[in-house]
Design a protein around this motif. Structure first.
Motif, PDB file in Angstrom:
ATOM      1  N   ALA A  12       0.853  -1.188   0.000  1.00  0.00           N
ATOM      2  CA  ALA A  12       0.000   0.000   0.000  1.00  0.00           C
ATOM      3  C   ALA A  12       0.890   1.240   0.000  1.00  0.00           C
ATOM      4  CB  ALA A  12      -0.889  -0.022   1.233  1.00  0.00           C
ATOM      5  N   LEU A  13       0.681   2.135  -0.947  1.00  0.00           N
ATOM      6  CA  LEU A  13       1.483   3.368  -0.997  1.00  0.00           C
ATOM      7  C   LEU A  13       0.960   4.336   0.046  1.00  0.00           C
ATOM      8  CD1 LEU A  13       2.004   4.216  -4.766  1.00  0.00           C
ATOM      9  CD2 LEU A  13       3.187   2.578  -3.316  1.00  0.00           C
ATOM     10  N   SER A  14       1.883   4.978   0.725  1.00  0.00           N
ATOM     11  CA  SER A  14       1.435   5.930   1.718  1.00  0.00           C
ATOM     12  C   SER A  14       2.489   7.009   1.952  1.00  0.00           C
ATOM     13  CB  SER A  14       1.086   5.133   2.980  1.00  0.00           C
ATOM     14  OG  SER A  14       1.435   5.817   4.102  1.00  0.00           O
ATOM     15  N   GLY A  15       2.032   8.238   2.109  1.00  0.00           N
ATOM     16  CA  GLY A  15       2.949   9.350   2.366  1.00  0.00           C
ATOM     17  C   GLY A  15       2.580  10.576   1.564  1.00  0.00           C
ATOM     18  N   ARG A  16       3.530  11.523   1.564  1.00  0.00           N
ATOM     19  CA  ARG A  16       3.288  12.810   0.880  1.00  0.00           C
ATOM     20  C   ARG A  16       4.327  13.070  -0.172  1.00  0.00           C
ATOM     21  NH1 ARG A  16       1.695  17.791   4.709  1.00  0.00           N
ATOM     22  NH2 ARG A  16       0.126  16.737   5.960  1.00  0.00           N
ATOM     23  N   LEU A  17       3.914  13.701  -1.249  1.00  0.00           N
ATOM     24  CA  LEU A  17       4.830  14.085  -2.337  1.00  0.00           C
ATOM     25  C   LEU A  17       4.506  15.505  -2.754  1.00  0.00           C
ATOM     26  CD1 LEU A  17       4.696  11.369  -5.142  1.00  0.00           C
ATOM     27  CD2 LEU A  17       6.597  11.812  -3.583  1.00  0.00           C
ATOM     28  N   PRO A  18       5.509  16.297  -3.108  1.00  0.00           N
ATOM     29  CA  PRO A  18       5.186  17.586  -3.718  1.00  0.00           C
ATOM     30  C   PRO A  18       4.760  17.374  -5.168  1.00  0.00           C
ATOM     31  CG  PRO A  18       7.571  17.284  -3.578  1.00  0.00           C
ATOM     32  CD  PRO A  18       6.950  16.068  -2.949  1.00  0.00           C
ATOM     33  N   ALA A  19       3.800  18.154  -5.641  1.00  0.00           N
ATOM     34  CA  ALA A  19       3.380  18.065  -7.049  1.00  0.00           C
ATOM     35  C   ALA A  19       4.519  18.547  -7.933  1.00  0.00           C
ATOM     36  CB  ALA A  19       2.144  18.931  -7.272  1.00  0.00           C
ATOM     37  N   SER A  20       4.701  17.922  -9.074  1.00  0.00           N
ATOM     38  CA  SER A  20       5.659  18.432 -10.070  1.00  0.00           C
ATOM     39  C   SER A  20       4.990  19.531 -10.877  1.00  0.00           C
ATOM     40  CB  SER A  20       6.075  17.312 -11.029  1.00  0.00           C
ATOM     41  OG  SER A  20       6.683  16.258 -10.336  1.00  0.00           O
TER      42      SER A  20
END
Ligand code: UD1
Length: 418
Positions: A12-20
């Motif tokens: 399961a993917l989990s976490g935060r990413l900044p938008a490109s």
């Protein structure tokens, strides 16, 4: 054979990413500096192959093009060439966007019919009719479309709200004499951003972001320092990857107002959706229930984006019930179908529609990435699969998704290139 992406799925993917930064919007912003002899600086430009491809076209015309990470400087003061080179231009469809600016600034422009993904016929009639309506003489000379003439504003009805067609006509109209009204214009946020950039360069434009854009032509445009909007398609792809794998992903800086159609469908499918000024987040149904099937059509903005059709289809393999997606923008969007089927998806195509029965457990294997969004679909499939998936033909994936393995790894996936 080239590089491959190896995905060990089932997490399961989990976490935060900044938008490109937006791929498409950045491509439009790279063409706009051809309208001025002043330098232009762009920020938040995604580091992807298409940007380099557009840079090669600009350099061949005589512009300087310098990349420093996500900052790009362009100076078109030295442009003397008005013919886009065949070999570079056919590599990417957005290269045809040099036509509007060159025609408006120099009174002539030529470009071959450009390439890009093989997702349909993709004619250029909207662009060419727009140039003609502005007073240009447009003809085919050998491999090239050639446009010449002094431009005068006009009322222009677009036969179809073509995205690149709208931008090309907008570029041309910015320096045309008098008023242009573009009716049935594309309302995509990337088109609106291109107009905003022109306004920041001294253009007089109103109505962008709607289907009627009014341009009051000016004699010259000046340089600008401009920041590209976040990529709603990339953000949407990671949100879908999170939901499909039963995870919880937040994209920082994503514009929820650009994602209405996707977020509404995710909520309808039972996913948890949270919108804050800092991020947009989506997660697996909070009550532990499976995702539910949904019906949707891919149509021009603000409808569901055709560029999220394939990633959505991949995610819907994990939804309970029968989902349907009807593609109404491109006629060859289903290149992902055979690959996902090979992974165990129960999908059938009928004309431009696809029917997805779920949920189906997916199995890994060797799959191909046949266009940029089909590539995203097989990656989502691979992330859902219980074992190892090998994605080949990464050229398409790298056209649209900067540092994808690094970004997926940050969300807890096991993904690497070899
Ligand atoms: C852009 C995007 C692409 C996105 C698409 C639709 C870029 C580089 N690409 O492509 O990612 O999927 O918008 O949101 O920004 N058409 C005509 N005549 C024309 C032009 C297009 O009939 O002159 C038709 C096409 O065949 C297609 C439909 O219009 O069926 C949509 O094409 P268009 O909006 O032009 O897409 P692009 O601008 O090429």
């Amino acid at each position: 054979m080239g590089e491959q992406l190896v995905i060990q799925g089932g997490k399961a993917l989990s976490g935060r990413l900044p938008a490109s930064g937006s791929k498409n919007a950045a491509l439009y912003a790279l063409a706009a500096p051809l309208l001025t002899s002043d330098p232009v600086t762009l920020h938040n430009v995604p580091e992807i192959a298409d940007i380099e491809g557009m840079g090669r076209v600009l350099r061949a015309l005589g512009a300087s093009f310098e990349v420093d990470g996500e900052d790009v400087s362009i100076d078109a003061s030295g442009v003397t060439e008005t013919v886009a080179p065949q070999d570079l231009a056919i590599a990417l469809r957005a290269s045809f966007l040099v036509m509007g600016p060159l025609l408006a600034r120099f009174g002539e422009a030529a470009s071959p019919s450009p390439g890009g993904d093989v997702i349909g016929v993709r004619p250029l009639d909207v662009h060419l009719a727009g140039f003609r309506a502005l007073g240009a003489d447009v003809r085919r000379e050998g491999q090239n479309f050639v446009a010449r003439g002094r431009l005068r504003g006009a009322r222009i009805f677009l036969d179809y709200p073509s995205v690149l067609g709208t931008v090309n006509v907008l570029f041309a109209a910015a320096l045309a004499e008098g008023e242009t009204v573009i009716v049935n214009a594309a309302a995509e946020p990337e088109v609106a951003m291109a107009a905003e950039m022109l306004v920041a360069m001294g253009a007089r434009i109103s109505g962008h972001g709607s289907n009627t854009i009014t341009v009051d032509g000016v004699e010259r445009l000046h340089g600008v320092d401009f920041t590209i909007i976040p990529d709603r398609i990339e953000s949407g792809t990671y949100l879908l990857a999170g939901v499909a794998t039963g995870g919880d992903v937040a994209i920082e800086g994503a514009r929820a107002d650009h994602l209405d159609s996707l977020l509404t469908k995710l909520a309808e499918a039972g996913a948890g959706v949270e919108v804050t000024p800092q991020y947009v987040r989506a997660c697996h149904p909070p009550d532990g229930a499976p995702l539910r099937a949904v019906q949707l059509q891919a149509v021009p903005y603000p409808g569901f984006p055709t560029d999220l059709h394939a990633p959505m289809a991949a995610a819907l393999t994990q939804a309970e019930g029968v989902s349907t997606i009807h593609e109404r923008v491109f006629e060859n969007r289903l290149l992902y179908l055979g690959e996902l089927r090979a992974m165990g998806a129960r999908m059938t195509a009928g004309g431009q529609s696809v029917i997805i029965e779920g949920p189906t457990p997916l199995v890994g294997g060797a799959v191909r990435a046949l266009d940029v969004r089909a590539a995203a679909a097989v990656v989502i499939g691979g992330l859902c699969a219980s074992d190892e998936t090998i994605v080949r033909d990464l050229v398409h994936l790298d056209r649209g998704y900067p540092r994808i393995e690094e970004r997926l790894t940050a969300l807890g996936a096991t993904v690497f290139r070899r």
